[in-house]
Motif scaffolding. Structure first.
Motif, mmCIF file in Angstrom:
data_model
loop_
_atom_site.group_PDB
_atom_site.id
_atom_site.type_symbol
_atom_site.label_atom_id
_atom_site.label_comp_id
_atom_site.label_asym_id
_atom_site.label_seq_id
_atom_site.Cartn_x
_atom_site.Cartn_y
_atom_site.Cartn_z
ATOM 1 N N ILE A 122 -41.157 20.390 3.103
ATOM 2 C CA ILE A 122 -39.876 20.287 2.864
ATOM 3 C C ILE A 122 -39.247 21.812 3.250
ATOM 4 C CG2 ILE A 122 -36.906 19.968 1.582
ATOM 5 C CD1 ILE A 122 -37.803 17.706 0.284
ATOM 6 N N ALA A 123 -39.646 22.736 2.457
ATOM 7 C CA ALA A 123 -39.077 23.978 2.682
ATOM 8 C C ALA A 123 -39.277 24.707 4.093
ATOM 9 C CB ALA A 123 -39.689 25.081 1.344
ATOM 10 N N ALA A 124 -41.066 23.969 4.378
ATOM 11 C CA ALA A 124 -41.505 24.493 5.664
ATOM 12 C C ALA A 124 -40.959 23.434 7.002
ATOM 13 C CB ALA A 124 -42.755 24.408 5.604
ATOM 14 N N LYS A 125 -39.939 23.273 6.570
ATOM 15 C CA LYS A 125 -39.277 22.341 8.124
ATOM 16 C C LYS A 125 -38.969 22.093 8.769
ATOM 17 C CE LYS A 125 -35.491 19.552 8.740
ATOM 18 N NZ LYS A 125 -34.323 18.658 8.206
ATOM 19 N N MET A 126 -38.865 23.754 9.368
ATOM 20 C CA MET A 126 -38.901 23.569 10.988
ATOM 21 C C MET A 126 -39.914 24.196 10.991
ATOM 22 S SD MET A 126 -35.582 23.806 10.867
ATOM 23 C CE MET A 126 -35.027 24.568 13.036
ATOM 24 N N GLU A 127 -40.048 24.776 10.446
ATOM 25 C CA GLU A 127 -42.387 24.983 10.645
ATOM 26 C C GLU A 127 -42.695 23.622 11.760
ATOM 27 O OE1 GLU A 127 -46.272 27.212 9.784
ATOM 28 O OE2 GLU A 127 -44.478 27.627 8.493
ATOM 29 N N ILE A 128 -43.259 22.946 10.704
ATOM 30 C CA ILE A 128 -43.987 21.602 10.435
ATOM 31 C C ILE A 128 -42.965 20.966 11.734
ATOM 32 C CG2 ILE A 128 -44.486 19.837 9.433
ATOM 33 C CD1 ILE A 128 -44.021 20.964 6.706
#
Length: 364
Positions: free
Chosen positions: A275-281
């Motif tokens: 979830i913390a890497a949502k933008m990247e993923i």
């Protein structure tokens, strides 16, 4: 017949109803005291039962003589026993026919329509409540028109469906629409086609699907999952990190089973990393493909024309393809599905407790 104050008082003494209610009853009964008494006693009984949940009942459909218009009605009762009562069934069937002449789906207007000579739908309902002894409700109606029509009633009246289409009014097309109506009863699609889904709804579906994928990181594409697992140092406990190292070193290990060896805390924290890497993923092409694939799968479940036709011989033919195979010019225009009690919060019955309470009351 003129209604006198003496007649109003007499009716009030007999029914305990209000003065204005008694006067109205006598006026509507044209001074007939017996009819007025029945009306007021019926209203009194209906009022006492009005707070009781009516989530059982029947759905019925009716067609116009030319077959170009169909109506559907749902009437609720408290118990399935009453729903099987012949008088109740006849009442619902008569309402379905009456709904063919309704100008709208407004229930107040429908209940004000004439039912029998001298009574409205609402008054007939009140009389039936008083006679049978259960709360009842004429819940909803709908009316559909089209070139060719079909309907289906499932389970004796638990679910009713009307399907309308543009096209030739022949037996082959009617049979095809009947098959589609059966599919609608069984599969309960939310839409006829994807065209009915708004941009806002599609966006919401996409957001929910994306969040769901991130919250279940072990279903993510392997490159993304491995990237997240590379970040667990300092996030997971020593035992979980040791398990991960052991399984990664074992080339024969099937990583699909990794969650079975990890603690719940480790799995929760991994979801947090996703979830913390949502933008990247979210920008990852593989992940976009996964999300779009899941959305497409959901659309095939909720859109009638995209659903696999339940009687398809190859197990793949969609409803749209089935209809085209029958008549390429046959086009669905409207589908209505009523299921008895859907959306009504049903009371949880505890039969043993109810019997015990009645026995306790009898012993006092």
């Amino acid at each position: 017949m003129a209604v006198t104050a003496k007649m109003v008082k007499e009716l009030r003494d007999m029914t305990s109803a209000g003065m204005m209610d008694c006067k109205k009853a006598l006026v509507e009964a044209d001074g007939d005291m017996d009819r007025a008494v029945l009306r007021e006693k019926g209203l009194s009984k209906a009022a006492k039962k009005a707070g009781r949940i009516a989530a059982m009942g029947l759905v019925r459909t009716a067609f116009s003589e030319d077959g170009k218009t169909a109506a559907i009605v749902e009437v609720n009762s408290e118990t399935d026993f009453v729903a099987k009562n012949d008088e109740f069934i006849n009442f619902v069937e008569k309402l379905a026919k009456l709904a063919l002449n309704a100008e709208s789906n407004d229930m107040d207007a429908f209940k004000a329509m004439a039912f029998d000579e001298g009574s409205t739908v609402g008054e007939a309902l009140t009389a039936l409540i008083a006679k049978i002894g259960e709360n009842m409700n004429v819940r909803r109606i709908d009316k559909v028109s089209g070139d060719v029509m079909a309907s289906y009633i499932h389970g004796g009246g638990n679910i009713g469906v009307i399907v309308a289409a543009e096209g030739a009014d022949n037996e082959e097309n009617k049979a095809a629409l009947k098959n589609v109506a059966m599919q609608v009863a069984a599969m309960n699609p939310q839409y006829v086609s994807r065209d009915e889904i708004s941009e806002e709804e599609l966006a919401s579906l996409g957001k929910i699907t994306l969040e769901s994928a991130l919250n279940d990181p072990f279903t993510l594409p392997k490159p993304i999952l491995n990237g997240l697992l590379d970040k667990v140092a300092g996030v997971w406990g020593d035992e979980d990190i040791a398990i991960l190292a052991e399984k990664r070193a074992d080339k024969s290990f099937n990583f699909n089973y990794l969650p079975n060896f990890l603690s719940e805390e480790a799995k929760t924290r991994l979801a947090g990393l996703a979830i913390a890497a949502k933008m990247e993923i979210s920008e990852n092409k593989i992940f976009k493909g996964l999300v779009n694939g899941r959305i497409s799968k959901q659309l095939k479940e909720i859109c009638l024309m995209d659903q696999v036709y339940v009687r398809a011989e190859d197990g793949k033919q969609t409803v749209a393809e089935y209809l085209k195979s029958v008549d390429k010019d046959l086009t669905l225009t409207k589908v209505v599905r009523f299921e008895v009690g859907e959306g009504i919060e049903k009371k949880e019955e505890d039969f043993a407790a109810e019997v015990a309470a009645q026995m306790n009351a009898a012993n006092k």
